[in-house]
Design an enzyme around this catalytic site. Structure first.
Site, PDB file in Angstrom:
ATOM      1  NE  ARG A  89     -23.870  39.344  32.397  1.00  0.00           N
ATOM      2  CZ  ARG A  89     -24.731  40.120  31.719  1.00  0.00           C
ATOM      3  NH1 ARG A  89     -26.015  39.906  31.804  1.00  0.00           N
ATOM      4  NH2 ARG A  89     -24.288  41.091  30.962  1.00  0.00           N
ATOM      5  NE  ARG A 128     -25.354  50.061  26.165  1.00  0.00           N
ATOM      6  CZ  ARG A 128     -25.519  48.772  26.472  1.00  0.00           C
ATOM      7  NH1 ARG A 128     -26.561  48.119  25.988  1.00  0.00           N
ATOM      8  NH2 ARG A 128     -24.658  48.131  27.231  1.00  0.00           N
TER       9      ARG A 128
END
Ligand code: B4P
Length: 195
Positions: A89, A128
């Protein structure tokens, strides 16, 4: 070995697609997000440190993540290949991964980047959050923070792999099956090229 990176912003479907891809191709799934959440669930010192960053939508420090990946490699010495989900990342993580793979005399075969618009991403993550219990998915400000961190710290990772001509965009909106088929097509082609 066949090593694949699934790239894309938070909520783009990396975790969803990874679960299916590892089954199809017999790869070892390395999700730094999952590993960090396991550390949090076990209340380890690493987990407690990581939680303070994740709850704010920030990245966990590179040295913590790289150390965790290194020990995961040690536990999977016989892997036929890895699927990296949510890692690297940052550019520092990408460089560390290059070195770790070099030690294993292998490299990244392909980077597939899921493309999804920001409104759809927010919708997916808030949805979610209703059931996952993930504190980083319930607050829209934290979700927006994750996108800005993605733009500033993670998109430069794409350049790292574009230079090596390993990067490919994949339409990440549509049904889970359609996206899985597109990913499988790309992986199949890349595997043929490498034979
Ligand atoms: P991650 O766990 O990597 O998760 P993510 O980016 O939020 O999600 P992903 O893209 O996997 O989405 P998913 O398939 O689940 O990261 C969480 C945090 O951990 C980071 O913010 C950071 O703090 C920390 N972290 C992790 N790795 C790190 C690293 N390397 N360095 C530093 N920090 C790190 O999909 C999301 C939702 O969309 C699901 O509900 C799913 O059902 C739905 N969905 C999926 N595909 C869909 C489709 N086609 N249509 C509709 N909905 C879909």
């Amino acid at each position: 070995m066949f090593n694949l990176i699934l790239f894309g912003p938070p909520g783009s479907g990396k975790g969803t697609q990874s679960e299916r891809l590892v089954d199809k191709y017999g790869l070892v799934h390395l999700s730094t997000g999952n590993l960090l959440r396991e550390e949090i669930a076990q209340q380890t010192p690493l987990g407690l440190e990581a939680k303070s960053f994740m709850d704010k939508g920030q990245l966990v420090p590179d040295e913590v993540v790289i150390g965790m990946v290194d020990s995961y490699f040690d536990k999977h010495k016989d892997a036929r290949g890895f699927l990296f989900d949510g890692f690297p990342r940052t550019v520092a993580q990408a460089s560390a991964l290059d070195k770790l793979l070099e030690l294993k005399k292998t490299a990244i075969a392909a980077v597939l980047a899921l493309e999804v618009g920001e409104d759809e991403l927010v919708k997916r993550l808030l949805n979610r959050g209703k059931t996952s219990g993930r504190s980083d998915d319930t607050n829209e400000d934290v979700i927006r923070k994750r996108f800005s961190v993605y733009k500033n710290e993670t998109t430069p990772v794409a350049e790292h792999y574009k230079k090596a001509d390993k990067f490919q965009h994949i339409q990440g909106e549509g049904s889970v099956d359609e996206i899985f088929d597109s990913l499988s097509d790309s992986i199949g082609k890349r595997m043929e090229e490498m034979e």
